[in-house]
Design a protein around this motif. Sequence first.
Motif, PDB file in Angstrom:
ATOM      1  N   VAL A 181       1.039  -1.340   0.026  1.00 18.95           N
ATOM      2  CA  VAL A 181      -0.047   0.009   0.110  1.00 18.95           C
ATOM      3  C   VAL A 181       0.957   1.195  -0.068  1.00 18.95           C
ATOM      4  O   VAL A 181       1.944   1.109   0.326  1.00 18.95           O
ATOM      5  N   THR A 182       0.440   2.223  -0.498  1.00 16.33           N
ATOM      6  CA  THR A 182       1.185   3.343  -0.439  1.00 16.33           C
ATOM      7  C   THR A 182       1.223   4.070   0.815  1.00 16.33           C
ATOM      8  O   THR A 182       0.229   3.867   1.775  1.00 16.33           O
ATOM      9  N   GLN A 183       2.117   5.066   1.231  1.00 20.79           N
ATOM     10  CA  GLN A 183       2.180   5.402   2.397  1.00 20.79           C
ATOM     11  C   GLN A 183       1.039   6.237   2.948  1.00 20.79           C
ATOM     12  O   GLN A 183       0.488   6.947   2.293  1.00 20.79           O
ATOM     13  N   ASN A 184       0.847   6.062   4.269  1.00 22.62           N
ATOM     14  CA  ASN A 184      -0.149   6.550   4.866  1.00 22.62           C
ATOM     15  C   ASN A 184       0.020   8.245   4.810  1.00 22.62           C
ATOM     16  O   ASN A 184       0.897   8.533   5.563  1.00 22.62           O
ATOM     17  N   PRO A 185      -0.947   9.030   4.392  1.00 25.28           N
ATOM     18  CA  PRO A 185      -0.758  10.437   4.531  1.00 25.28           C
ATOM     19  C   PRO A 185      -0.330  11.112   5.742  1.00 25.28           C
ATOM     20  O   PRO A 185       0.341  12.051   5.777  1.00 25.28           O
ATOM     21  N   SER A 186      -0.966  10.379   6.559  1.00 26.73           N
ATOM     22  CA  SER A 186      -0.878  10.842   8.156  1.00 26.73           C
ATOM     23  C   SER A 186       0.571  10.861   8.536  1.00 26.73           C
ATOM     24  O   SER A 186       1.104  11.686   9.478  1.00 26.73           O
ATOM     25  N   VAL A 187       1.361   9.999   7.754  1.00 28.50           N
ATOM     26  CA  VAL A 187       2.717   9.868   8.382  1.00 28.50           C
ATOM     27  C   VAL A 187       3.602  11.032   7.991  1.00 28.50           C
ATOM     28  O   VAL A 187       4.413  11.544   8.566  1.00 28.50           O
ATOM     29  N   LYS A 188       3.239  11.375   6.822  1.00 29.51           N
ATOM     30  CA  LYS A 188       4.046  12.632   6.309  1.00 29.51           C
ATOM     31  C   LYS A 188       3.551  13.668   7.023  1.00 29.51           C
ATOM     32  O   LYS A 188       4.426  14.782   7.138  1.00 29.51           O
ATOM     33  N   ASN A 189       2.263  13.849   7.450  1.00 26.34           N
ATOM     34  CA  ASN A 189       1.700  15.117   7.908  1.00 26.34           C
ATOM     35  C   ASN A 189       1.618  15.146   9.314  1.00 26.34           C
ATOM     36  O   ASN A 189       0.576  15.623  10.015  1.00 26.34           O
ATOM     37  N   SER A 223      17.710  18.155  -2.029  1.00 30.13           N
ATOM     38  CA  SER A 223      16.756  18.032  -3.263  1.00 30.13           C
ATOM     39  C   SER A 223      15.560  18.842  -2.948  1.00 30.13           C
ATOM     40  O   SER A 223      14.549  18.871  -3.918  1.00 30.13           O
ATOM     41  N   ARG A 224      15.331  19.163  -1.526  1.00 30.01           N
ATOM     42  CA  ARG A 224      13.993  19.757  -1.144  1.00 30.01           C
ATOM     43  C   ARG A 224      12.890  18.850  -1.565  1.00 30.01           C
ATOM     44  O   ARG A 224      11.871  19.509  -1.811  1.00 30.01           O
ATOM     45  N   ASP A 225      12.831  17.691  -1.250  1.00 32.71           N
ATOM     46  CA  ASP A 225      11.644  16.845  -1.455  1.00 32.71           C
ATOM     47  C   ASP A 225      11.208  16.211  -0.275  1.00 32.71           C
ATOM     48  O   ASP A 225      10.510  15.376  -0.270  1.00 32.71           O
ATOM     49  N   GLY A 226      11.711  16.746   0.917  1.00 30.13           N
ATOM     50  CA  GLY A 226      11.152  16.429   2.340  1.00 30.13           C
ATOM     51  C   GLY A 226      11.787  15.121   2.857  1.00 30.13           C
ATOM     52  O   GLY A 226      11.319  14.469   3.915  1.00 30.13           O
ATOM     53  N   VAL A 227      12.774  14.525   2.169  1.00 27.87           N
ATOM     54  CA  VAL A 227      13.327  13.438   2.543  1.00 27.87           C
ATOM     55  C   VAL A 227      15.009  13.491   2.427  1.00 27.87           C
ATOM     56  O   VAL A 227      15.386  14.091   1.511  1.00 27.87           O
TER      57      VAL A 227
END
Length: 232
Positions: free
Chosen positions: A64-72, A100-104
């Motif tokens: 499954v794709t990453q849960n948005p709550s993990v990023k937010n 790269s300013r991509d948050g990771v």
Amino acid sequence: MSELADRLAKRREINEGDVDAPALNIEPKSATYNSGEKDTVDAADNELANKLKRQGNINDGMEVTQNPSVKNFNPYTEFKEFTRAQIKNFRKKFDLYDTSRDGVIDFMELKVMMEKLEAPQTHLALKAMIKEVDEDMDMKISFREFLLIFRKAACGELQVDGLKVLADMPEINVGEEGVKGAKNFFQAKADKIAETNKFEREIKEEQEIKKKELEEKKQRRIEFKAKANLFK
């Protein structure tokens, strides 16, 4: 980096047969690299392969794709052991190496980061550093996972030497007071547990004393009755 990216793209095109190999008798896979450059190429190839594999798994329903709550997530509510000033300092350091300013922080950014901190790591060591805190299995370190490094460090739970080095770096660390703040948080929890255990131990000791007193009282009654029977 752009030159290296162009070379990698050209190399893949040659290997896949999309373009002809250049003249001068250069075979598609005969290019040689020094050890450092080879590690860089291998890391880029592995990262691309991992991305393709993960996307394929998502498409097949196996992942499954990453849960948005993990990023937010909210770092101030989830990492209460750190002060707002400490978290802001962590954010500043994280953004400094997220070039790269991509948050990771990906493999190459972590590699550069450790080199700038004068603690270069091997290819395998860098992978191990990411793996220890990589909860979403994307082979990158998000800001939340970056904070996990320092939470684990405060608890003494870090396993990988590279992360231990990173957590102790003065350029990364929040400073002596910051470290004390994090450690004090966990020390307070430990003290609370110890206090509870002490209270329970004292209750148990009191119960043992009462039990012993009752047994002694019972024994005295038996002895008194035995003596009384002698005079009958």
